[in-house]
Design an enzyme around this catalytic site. Structure first.
Site, PDB file in Angstrom:
ATOM      1  N   CYS A  96       4.612  18.423 -13.731  1.00 44.84           N
ATOM      2  CA  CYS A  96       3.514  18.232 -14.687  1.00 44.84           C
ATOM      3  C   CYS A  96       2.202  18.872 -14.235  1.00 44.84           C
ATOM      4  O   CYS A  96       1.215  18.827 -14.968  1.00 44.84           O
ATOM      5  CB  CYS A  96       3.292  16.735 -14.923  1.00 44.84           C
ATOM      6  SG  CYS A  96       2.523  15.914 -13.528  1.00 44.84           S
ATOM      7  N   CYS A 106       2.275  19.096  -8.616  1.00 52.21           N
ATOM      8  CA  CYS A 106       3.604  18.644  -9.018  1.00 52.21           C
ATOM      9  C   CYS A 106       4.308  19.745  -9.819  1.00 52.21           C
ATOM     10  O   CYS A 106       3.697  20.323 -10.732  1.00 52.21           O
ATOM     11  CB  CYS A 106       3.435  17.387  -9.868  1.00 52.21           C
ATOM     12  SG  CYS A 106       4.926  16.763 -10.607  1.00 52.21           S
ATOM     13  N   HIS A 119       0.817  -1.222   0.000  1.00 59.03           N
ATOM     14  CA  HIS A 119       0.000   0.000   0.000  1.00 59.03           C
ATOM     15  C   HIS A 119       0.845   1.265   0.000  1.00 59.03           C
ATOM     16  O   HIS A 119       0.389   2.330   0.425  1.00 59.03           O
ATOM     17  CB  HIS A 119      -0.955  -0.008   1.205  1.00 59.03           C
ATOM     18  CG  HIS A 119      -1.986  -1.092   1.109  1.00 59.03           C
ATOM     19  ND1 HIS A 119      -2.881  -1.377   2.111  1.00 59.03           N
ATOM     20  CD2 HIS A 119      -2.253  -1.983   0.114  1.00 59.03           C
ATOM     21  CE1 HIS A 119      -3.653  -2.392   1.744  1.00 59.03           C
ATOM     22  NE2 HIS A 119      -3.289  -2.777   0.543  1.00 59.03           N
TER      23      HIS A 119
HETATM   24  P1  NAD Z   1      -7.082  -3.273   9.971  1.00 62.06           P
HETATM   25  O1  NAD Z   1      -7.174  -1.957  10.667  1.00 62.06           O
HETATM   26  O2  NAD Z   1      -8.123  -3.692   9.038  1.00 62.06           O
HETATM   27  O3  NAD Z   1      -6.919  -4.444  11.016  1.00 62.06           O
HETATM   28  C1  NAD Z   1      -5.977  -4.423  12.001  1.00 62.06           C
HETATM   29  C2  NAD Z   1      -6.159  -5.693  12.815  1.00 62.06           C
HETATM   30  O4  NAD Z   1      -5.097  -5.734  13.751  1.00 62.06           O
HETATM   31  C3  NAD Z   1      -7.466  -5.749  13.600  1.00 62.06           C
HETATM   32  O5  NAD Z   1      -8.191  -6.898  13.239  1.00 62.06           O
HETATM   33  C4  NAD Z   1      -7.022  -5.782  15.078  1.00 62.06           C
HETATM   34  O6  NAD Z   1      -7.758  -6.710  15.832  1.00 62.06           O
HETATM   35  C5  NAD Z   1      -5.599  -6.220  14.982  1.00 62.06           C
HETATM   36  N1  NAD Z   1      -4.726  -5.658  16.004  1.00 62.06           N
HETATM   37  C6  NAD Z   1      -4.720  -4.390  16.495  1.00 62.06           C
HETATM   38  N2  NAD Z   1      -3.720  -4.250  17.400  1.00 62.06           N
HETATM   39  C7  NAD Z   1      -3.100  -5.459  17.483  1.00 62.06           C
HETATM   40  C8  NAD Z   1      -2.004  -5.963  18.236  1.00 62.06           C
HETATM   41  N3  NAD Z   1      -1.330  -5.196  19.110  1.00 62.06           N
HETATM   42  N4  NAD Z   1      -1.632  -7.262  18.064  1.00 62.06           N
HETATM   43  C9  NAD Z   1      -2.312  -8.062  17.204  1.00 62.06           C
HETATM   44  N5  NAD Z   1      -3.371  -7.651  16.471  1.00 62.06           N
HETATM   45  C10 NAD Z   1      -3.745  -6.362  16.590  1.00 62.06           C
HETATM   46  O7  NAD Z   1      -5.666  -3.250   9.283  1.00 62.06           O
HETATM   47  P2  NAD Z   1      -5.284  -3.768   7.920  1.00 62.06           P
HETATM   48  O8  NAD Z   1      -5.848  -5.115   7.674  1.00 62.06           O
HETATM   49  O9  NAD Z   1      -3.843  -3.577   7.835  1.00 62.06           O
HETATM   50  O10 NAD Z   1      -6.019  -2.784   6.855  1.00 62.06           O
HETATM   51  C11 NAD Z   1      -6.181  -1.402   7.023  1.00 62.06           C
HETATM   52  C12 NAD Z   1      -5.483  -0.552   5.959  1.00 62.06           C
HETATM   53  O11 NAD Z   1      -5.156   0.691   6.521  1.00 62.06           O
HETATM   54  C13 NAD Z   1      -4.185  -1.130   5.528  1.00 62.06           C
HETATM   55  O12 NAD Z   1      -4.360  -1.455   4.226  1.00 62.06           O
HETATM   56  C14 NAD Z   1      -3.127  -0.052   5.670  1.00 62.06           C
HETATM   57  O13 NAD Z   1      -2.735   0.387   4.392  1.00 62.06           O
HETATM   58  C15 NAD Z   1      -3.808   1.081   6.296  1.00 62.06           C
HETATM   59  N6  NAD Z   1      -3.236   1.499   7.602  1.00 62.06           N
HETATM   60  C16 NAD Z   1      -1.898   1.496   7.810  1.00 62.06           C
HETATM   61  C17 NAD Z   1      -1.382   1.915   9.034  1.00 62.06           C
HETATM   62  C18 NAD Z   1       0.107   1.890   9.252  1.00 62.06           C
HETATM   63  O14 NAD Z   1       0.868   2.038   8.291  1.00 62.06           O
HETATM   64  N7  NAD Z   1       0.570   1.701  10.492  1.00 62.06           N
HETATM   65  C19 NAD Z   1      -2.232   2.336  10.051  1.00 62.06           C
HETATM   66  C20 NAD Z   1      -3.619   2.347   9.800  1.00 62.06           C
HETATM   67  C21 NAD Z   1      -4.094   1.914   8.575  1.00 62.06           C
END
Ligand code: NAD
Length: 252
Positions: free
Chosen positions: A160, A157, A124
């Site tokens: 462009c 940008c 992502h």
């Molecule tokens: P999600 O938010 O859908 O799911 C996160 C999962 O992690 C949840 O099911 C939760 O129960 C679990 N979780 C939370 N804390 C935890 C811990 N300490 N230990 C174990 N499990 C834990 O996340 P996703 O599936 O990655 O999808 C969300 C999208 O949002 C991603 O595609 C990402 O691109 C983006 N995102 C990224 C960040 C980041 O870069 N840190 C933060 C937020 C969202």
């Protein structure tokens, strides 16, 4: 029902037997570093639903809203440090067992922890760079953030004139073919698939563990909340990744 100790033991044994482990990480691996995930109760998304890529491209008011709601998250990401779960994956690499990390995160914490950047697929994108939505040119995210903070409403940008945004993938935006191909290649070649902190609700990332399962590769899930693949997994551990992942790697 197995105790936590038994599950940790089973996971460590499976990982000890494996030679080419692939790890899929989601926002849950970084919550213990102070970056909220999107689907746990109380997440910032409950107040502000995400901006879609189409809205970002087509609606100036959606872009304004995006920059406003993003500023909190970007501070949290800038301040975050890798936690014990990220460090456990460095240890797994040091043991020669890790063939790749496929991450849905844009926070760069696997690189900061010390994993080899060549072994990391950022499905992502990354919030460490800005990207042009038209020509794709990457530029400094710090500079873009300074322009936003200085009151610029629709930064463009300088090459462009296309719209600038962080080099991350928004909802409805296509995951780059090259990244997806690398992720599939790693998955097709792995002999154990480990998911850490992902709800497995986001496509195409969520299709990867199924690819592994189709080849009868062991699947281990570490996630606080249940996922749709719990019944198919060899080991499911519903505890904090920063606690259980180091314990598993230490037992290997
Ligand atoms: P999600 O938010 O859908 O799911 C996160 C999962 O992690 C949840 O099911 C939760 O129960 C679990 N979780 C939370 N804390 C935890 C811990 N300490 N230990 C174990 N499990 C834990 O996340 P996703 O599936 O990655 O999808 C969300 C999208 O949002 C991603 O595609 C990402 O691109 C983006 N995102 C990224 C960040 C980041 O870069 N840190 C933060 C937020 C969202």
């Amino acid at each position: 029902m197995l105790s936590l100790e038994e599950k940790l033991h089973d996971a460590a044994e499976l990982m000890q037997q494996a030679q080419r482990i692939v790890v899929l990480t989601g926002a849950g691996i970084s919550t213990e570093s102070g970056i909220p995930d999107f689907r746990s109760p109380g997440s910032p998304w409950e107040k502000n639903p995400p901006t879609s890529y189409r809205d970002f491209l087509e609606k100036p008011e959606a872009r304004q809203c995006y920059w406003q709601t993003r500023s909190n998250l970007s501070t949290q990401v800038r301040m975050a440090q890798p936690n014990a779960a990220h460090r456990a994956l460095v240890e797994l690499e040091r043991k020669g067992k890790l063939s790749g990390i496929i991450t849905q995160n844009f926070d760069g914490l696997h690189q900061d922890a010390g994993n080899n950047p060549e072994h990391i697929v950022e499905l992502h994108g990354t919030s460490r760079f800005a990207g042009c939505t038209l020509c794709g040119k990457r530029s400094s995210m710090d500079v873009l953030q300074q322009r936003i903070d200085a009151g610029e409403v629709d930064p463009r940008c300088d090459e462009c004139g296309g719209l600038l945004k962080p080099a991350t993938i928004l909802f409805g935006q296509r995951v780059p073919d090259a990244e997806l191909a690398r992720a599939k290649q790693l998955t097709e070649a792995c002999d154990l698939f480990l998911v850490v902190g992902s709800s497995l609700k986001v496509i195409p990332a969520a299709t990867l563990p199924r690819l592994a399962l189709n080849r009868n590769v062991p699947l281990i899930l570490i996630n606080l909340q249940p996922t749709t693949l719990d019944a198919a997994a060899d080991v499911v551990i519903s505890e904090k990744a920063g606690v259980v992942l180091p314990a598993i790697v230490e037992q290997m």
